[in-house]
Enzyme design. Structure first.
Site, PDB file in Angstrom:
ATOM      1  N   GLU A 110       0.795  -1.209  -0.117  1.00  0.00           N
ATOM      2  CA  GLU A 110      -0.023  -0.100  -0.081  1.00  0.00           C
ATOM      3  C   GLU A 110       0.958   1.533   0.119  1.00  0.00           C
ATOM      4  OE1 GLU A 110      -1.946  -2.883   2.737  1.00  0.00           O
ATOM      5  OE2 GLU A 110      -0.151  -2.733   1.878  1.00  0.00           O
ATOM      6  N   ALA A 129      11.351 -44.567  -8.861  1.00  0.00           N
ATOM      7  CA  ALA A 129      12.556 -45.081  -8.933  1.00  0.00           C
ATOM      8  C   ALA A 129      12.700 -46.864  -9.167  1.00  0.00           C
ATOM      9  CB  ALA A 129      13.208 -44.889  -7.528  1.00  0.00           C
TER      10      ALA A 129
END
Length: 368
Positions: A56, A166
């Site tokens: 802001e 894997a």
């Protein structure tokens, strides 16, 4: 509440600005702000890093005198407390903003509606909820930490088309392609911590860092904290990740003596009470939350990922699925008990699906 097309356009711009701080605002949320009046944008700003001006304030500086009478579109409720910077609500009031539209209320107990109340007391019209889902996804980790006291947990894995991570002998390099591996760097760069288990450290000796010189790092000024869950303090003192830039935290059991080889290193050792003979994962995540960690990326083996899933501590699964087959007896991504009842299966909700190079990137959210 009714928001028009221009409101949506301004908030979309504010969200785009907020993403500029994706890798740098830790432990603060990623926030963007747009100021507009009479159908034109007059100011833009975003929070760049903790300690710097908030979104802001940056937008007000960009707008100058044009801020008076403008609408402020902010992706998170403006702060009302003094921290490293003054309260943003007072800056908005002083600039004579007429209306504030925020995507989300801030669940931070130090704010939590106080910013909205202060703005309304000053006569400023406040509306909330515009593009709340998009703002929530951008700050999922911050919101989780504020609401539940722990980080957002994302498991990253690469798998084959037949669902394996894997070969049976443990070999997994490389299942995914170079484009997917580069994309992983971008996800690492936005994480506050990378979490793994001792099994992965011993088997793969990974680095678990954002690669130096990689574009994914952007303006990032630090490496994510690397965390090892290591019940019996077996991490080798010469493990690769211990010698790289950035902090390392090893969490082990308080009932086990920390070896001199680790006690004398620069890593931090965190003794925790046991849970079933292992590190209490929920306690570990709470500890990380107390340290201001918003997002944790898990890069670990099937046992560790399975344990997180069993304890319902996984908020997102990030899968890179490669067009390859690893065959029978290959390793599955989650080591969990066998199910005999379909009612016990874990459901996942689709978040996103994209092609990255030759691979598919799939994002899923478990539904517990």
């Amino acid at each position: 509440m009714n928001f028009d097309v221009f409101d949506h356009r301004c908030m979309a711009t504010a969200l785009k600005l907020a993403r500029k701080g994706l890798n740098t605002t830790h432990p603060n949320p990623r926030v963007g702000c747009v100021l507009a009046r009479e159908g034109e944008v007059v100011g833009r700003g975003w929070h760049k890093r903790a300690g710097d001006a908030h979104a802001e304030v940056n937008a007000l500086a960009d707008a100058g005198d044009s801020a008076s009478g403008a609408t402020a579109y902010v992706t998170l409720e403006p702060c009302s407390h003094s921290g490293k910077t003054p309260p943003c609500v007072e800056a908005l009031i002083a600039a004579k903003i007429s209306r504030v539209v925020c995507a989300l209320e801030d669940p931070n107990p130090e704010v939590s509606g106080a910013g909205i109340r202060r703005l309304r007391q000053a006569g400023i019209k406040v509306q909330c909820g515009l593009m709340a889902a998009q703002a929530g996804e951008l700050n999922a980790g911050f919101l989780m930490r504020m609401r539940q006291g722990r980080p957002w947990v994302r498991i990253k894995l690469a798998q084959s088309m037949d669902g394996h991570v894997a070969l049976a002998n443990g070999s997994s390099q490389w299942i995914s392609g170079p484009a997917a591996r580069a994309d992983v760097q971008r996800w690492r760069a936005r994480a506050d911590a990378i979490l793994t288990g001792i099994g992965t450290v011993l088997a793969d000796n990974p680095s678990l860092n954002v690669r130096p010189g990689n574009d994914a790092a952007g303006e990032r000024v630090r490496q994510p904290l690397r965390v090892i869950a290591d019940s019996r303090w077996r991490t080798p003192s010469d493990a690769k990740l211990l010698g790289l830039a950035g902090k390392v935290l090893i969490a082990g059991l308080s009932e086990q003596e920390i070896p001199a080889s680790l006690a004398g290193t620069v890593v931090e050792c965190l003794p925790l009470p046991p849970s079933g003979g292992h590190v209490d994962l929920e306690r570990l995540l709470k500890e990380l939350g107390e340290r201001g960690i918003n997002e944790v990326q898990v890069e670990a083996g099937a046992v560790f990922c399975g344990a997180l899933m069993q304890h319902k501590l996984v908020d997102e699964v990030l899968i890179y699925q490669a067009p390859v087959l690893l065959g029978g007896d290959a390793v599955s991504p989650f080591a969990t008990p066998r199910l005999d009842n379909m009612d016990d299966r874990v459901h996942l909700k689709w978040i996103d699906l994209q092609r990255i190079g030759d691979d598919l990137r799939i994002r899923l959210k478990p539904i517990y």
